[in-house]
Design a protein around this motif. Structure first.
Motif, PDB file in Angstrom:
ATOM      1  N   ARG B 247      -9.078  20.018  -7.623  1.00  0.00           N
ATOM      2  CA  ARG B 247      -9.617  21.305  -7.166  1.00  0.00           C
ATOM      3  C   ARG B 247     -10.928  21.128  -6.399  1.00  0.00           C
ATOM      4  N   TYR B 248     -11.422  19.889  -6.425  1.00  0.00           N
ATOM      5  CA  TYR B 248     -12.765  19.662  -5.887  1.00  0.00           C
ATOM      6  C   TYR B 248     -12.875  20.053  -4.399  1.00  0.00           C
ATOM      7  N   GLY B 249     -11.903  19.526  -3.592  1.00  0.00           N
ATOM      8  CA  GLY B 249     -11.969  19.758  -2.146  1.00  0.00           C
ATOM      9  C   GLY B 249     -11.935  21.238  -1.812  1.00  0.00           C
ATOM     10  N   ALA B 252     -15.294  22.838  -2.847  1.00  0.00           N
ATOM     11  CA  ALA B 252     -16.340  22.412  -1.894  1.00  0.00           C
ATOM     12  C   ALA B 252     -16.138  23.126  -0.560  1.00  0.00           C
ATOM     13  N   PRO B 262     -21.269  19.882  -1.575  1.00  0.00           N
ATOM     14  CA  PRO B 262     -20.484  18.907  -2.354  1.00  0.00           C
ATOM     15  C   PRO B 262     -21.003  18.756  -3.790  1.00  0.00           C
ATOM     16  N   LEU B 263     -22.318  18.849  -3.952  1.00  0.00           N
ATOM     17  CA  LEU B 263     -22.902  18.706  -5.297  1.00  0.00           C
ATOM     18  C   LEU B 263     -22.735  19.991  -6.111  1.00  0.00           C
ATOM     19  N   LYS B 266     -19.327  20.120  -7.549  1.00  0.00           N
ATOM     20  CA  LYS B 266     -19.246  19.247  -8.720  1.00  0.00           C
ATOM     21  C   LYS B 266     -19.876  19.935  -9.946  1.00  0.00           C
ATOM     22  N   LEU B 269     -17.422  22.496 -11.380  1.00  0.00           N
ATOM     23  CA  LEU B 269     -16.337  21.878 -12.150  1.00  0.00           C
ATOM     24  C   LEU B 269     -16.853  21.320 -13.481  1.00  0.00           C
ATOM     25  N   ASP B 270     -18.052  20.721 -13.444  1.00  0.00           N
ATOM     26  CA  ASP B 270     -18.665  20.200 -14.677  1.00  0.00           C
ATOM     27  C   ASP B 270     -18.826  21.309 -15.713  1.00  0.00           C
TER      28      ASP B 270
END
Lengths: 241, 468
Positions: B247-249, B252, B262-263, B266, B269-270
């Motif tokens: 799911r990251y892309g 972002a 980008p951070l 993250k 999601l964390d």
């Protein structure tokens, strides 16, 4: 030959302890340079200084022409790094982590490159697993992939083989050899002498924060001496001095 | 297991003292005492305007809140060890190689945390009150009484949040079910007049009616809450593999317009996957705010309701600022040091993630204003809460960089934050008392907020984290 790493009088104190003490060395482009040393000799601190993760107490270093003290981030843009402890973020999956690194490093076509690494290092079945749940070996594969994802001209790698099984060690060693043949440079920190003897072109022995030997590996082997014997002599000599 | 307890205690002390020196850390409880001592001088004046019973209830609620905050900060959910320690290889982990069960390690850890933070916060407070007897005119026996009841209030808050977070870690539905059951039973008890409302808060009941029976009732209530929590806690020290689709892309991409996207992706999601997001919102934000709301509500005899609303908005802003610690407390800097990122990049990303989270205080404050019958005041109240939140966060960033959870226990940091936030808070509360719309002037805090964050970039760029 071009010099890709130049260190002059690098010193780092932790309190009163000189972890690295007045170390000077240079690494030529296209070499596979091995920094050898016993546990606690200062190898990791040396790599951290060369990659701007830790500031030297004194001395200077340039990596690919970048002053690592003045511009540590630019130095890290140019190189690939495998840290001593594999620490990918806990709650990203392996695949997401490589996406994350690709975004930070602004890598084009990252998806395909990541897929290549998953297959090459044989962990495609783990790409959807959270990094925190991966085994040590798989984390090490992931850290290896992130360091080379942007195909840097120089990689500084700290004990990259330590968590790999013999099959994976062979794969990685072959990759490193090919990488150097293709014009890349490796700065390898290790205390596994068999690995160094097998793949390094040049070595330096660090003991108690100081370089006790530096030169081409071929010179040592030409004396019909094994690297392990040479290493032990160099370290013992210094210990008894 | 006294050896393990002592070792964990020593480890916690060293973790704090290594970073800012033993003296800086040891001065922390001294500073808490000094502040309480000075506060004692205010008691006679406060008693003149606030009825004694109300004042003591407020103080007990503050200790309940302290327990809730300490518990919410340290003991949340299945990822408790990671959140508490990051990836550091501390005793809680290394003990796994010893012949001790996970449960015993965890029990010792909870006892250690309770004692440690009791010594750090509660004891200095009580010492300050004791030293302040000549100023406050309180009797020594009264100080003895509140020593017991305030300590129990702290432990009660700790045990409640511990139980709730254990239930939440098992299943949010279970938490909702148990909470509904407790509220129903409490309502029946009060409705049938089996016991007074005050017995729902046993330490305060003990304060009101100090007897061996009520003391036993208080201690038993806390012991049962702790025991159930510990017996129900499952640790994820060694877990099975958890799989997620990528799911990251996507995230972002959505956030691409934000700085450091980008951070930030993250971070999101964390927060979500660690279970921290809902847990933190419930136990580190909404629950403390509920206690603060009750504390302020009992002041309705001396303050108009609208002033209570704005006081609440300002304090809610300070609580909302602690969302910055949600983003930093279990994110190891070691994750980034080998990537081309500097400390300013990380601070910028955390501040951006923090800004995204501010939607929570906005909705909470607007909801509170509307539900309490002050819909017209909702806008200025939201402005006040969010402006204070951003400002208090910038103070935290300036003083503690990426390490607020650890650095806060430096006496200098605590004093500086009190001096930088306290007067500002009082000025804007006072302005809002003059006219509700004056609360909007809190937007002026945007300038010091911006400047403090910019200065923090330079200040922390050269600071190396101690690797422990």
């Amino acid at each position: 030959m071009n010099t890709v790493i130049e260190a002059n009088g690098l010193t780092r104190y932790y309190g009163d302890l000189a972890a690295v003490d007045n170390v000077s060395l240079s690494v030529e482009a296209g070499s596979l340079f091995g920094l050898l040393g016993p546990n606690g000799s200062g190898k990791t601190t040396m790599i951290r200084m060369l990659t701007g993760q830790v500031r030297p107490s004194s001395g200077k270093a340039t990596v690919l022409g970048v002053d690592v003290v003045k511009d540590p981030v630019l130095a890290r843009v140019k190189v690939g790094i495998i840290p001593e402890q594999e620490t990918p973020p806990s709650f990203l999956t392996a695949s997401e982590y490589l996406d994350f690194v690709a975004k930070i490093r602004k890598i084009e076509g990252a998806g395909e490159k990541a897929q290549w690494w998953f297959e090459f290092l044989d962990f495609a079945d783990k790409k959807d697993v959270l990094c925190k749940d991966l085994s040590r070996g798989t984390r090490q594969k992931l850290m290896f992939a992130q360091a080379f994802l942007h195909r840097p001209v120089l990689a500084l790698i700290d004990e990259p083989l330590i968590n790999f099984d013999p099959v994976m060690q062979k794969t990685v060693k072959e990759y490193l050899r090919e990488y150097v043949c293709d014009g890349g440079t490796i700065f390898l920190s290790t205390h596994i002498l068999e690995v160094a003897e097998e793949i390094c072109s040049d070595v330096a022995i660090l003991h108690r924060g100081q370089i006790v030997h530096s030169g081409p590996l071929a010179e040592i082997l030409a004396r019909k001496e094994k690297l392990s014997e040479f290493f032990l002599n160099a370290v013992r000599k210094d210990s008894y001095a | 297991m006294p050896e393990l307890f002592v070792a964990m205690f020593r480890e916690e002390w060293r973790m704090h003292s290594t970073i800012f020196g033993s003296l800086g850390f040891a001065l922390f409880p001294v500073l808490v005492s000094a502040i309480t001592f000075m506060g004692s001088a205010m008691i006679p004046y406060l008693e003149a305007v606030i009825p004694g019973g109300t004042l003591s209830l407020v103080v007990h609620l503050q200790f309940l809140l302290l327990g809730v905050m300490v518990g919410g900060f340290g003991l949340l959910g299945q990822e408790v060890m990671n959140r508490r320690f990051g990836q550091a290889s501390l005793l809680a982990y290394s003990s796994r190689s010893l012949p001790i069960s996970d449960r015993r390690i965890f029990t010792t850890f909870v006892i250690k945390d309770t004692v440690y933070y009791f010594l750090l916060w509660v004891l200095p407070f009580i010492a300050g009150v004791t030293f302040g007897i000549p100023l406050s005119g309180l009797s020594l026996s009264f100080v003895g009484l509140i020593t017991v009841t305030l300590t129990l209030s702290f432990l009660f808050g700790l045990s409640i949040v511990f139980l709730l977070s254990m239930l939440y870690a098992k299943s949010p539905a279970l938490l909702a079910l148990v909470l509904s059951g407790v509220i129903l039973i409490a309502a029946v008890i009060v409705w049938l007049q089996i016991a007074g409302m005050v017995y729902l808060f046993p330490p305060y009941a003990l304060y009101r009616d100090f007897s061996p029976l009520v003391f036993l009732y208080s201690v038993l209530a806390i012991a049962i809450l702790f025991s159930v929590s510990i017996s129900g806690m499952t640790l994820s020290l060694s877990g099975k593999e958890r799989h997620y689709p990528n799911r990251y892309g996507e995230i972002a991409g959505w956030l691409g317009w934000l700085p450091a996207a980008p951070l930030v992706a993250k971070d999101i999601l964390d927060l979500w996957r660690s279970g921290a997001f809902v847990g933190q919102v419930l136990f580190s934000f909404l629950l403390p705010l509920a206690v603060i709301w009750v504390s302020l509500s009992v002041l309705s005899a001396v303050l108009p309701d609208v002033q209570i609303l704005f006081s609440f908005a300002a304090v809610a802003g300070v609580i909302a600022a602690t969302m910055y610690t949600w983003l930093t407390e279990f994110d190891s800097v070691g994750t980034y040091t080998f990537l081309p990122l500097g400390t300013p990049d990380l601070i910028k990303s955390k501040f951006t993630s923090f800004s995204v989270l501010q939607v929570i205080p906005v909705l909470t404050m607007a909801g509170t204003a509307i539900l309490s019958g002050y819909a017209m005041e909702a806008f200025p109240a939201v402005i006040l809460a969010v402006s204070v939140s951003f400002y208090a966060c910038s103070v935290m960033i300036y003083l503690t960089g990426l390490w607020p959870a650890v650095m806060v226990y430096n006496a200098r940091v605590l004093l500086s934050s009190l001096l930088m936030i306290g007067p500002v808070l009082l000025v804007f509360i006072w302005l809002s008392f003059l006219d509700s719309l004056y609360a909007c002037s809190a937007v002026l805090l945007a300038l010091p907020t911006y400047l403090l964050v910019r200065i923090a970039f330079r200040k922390w760029a050269s600071w190396e984290k101690v690797f422990f």
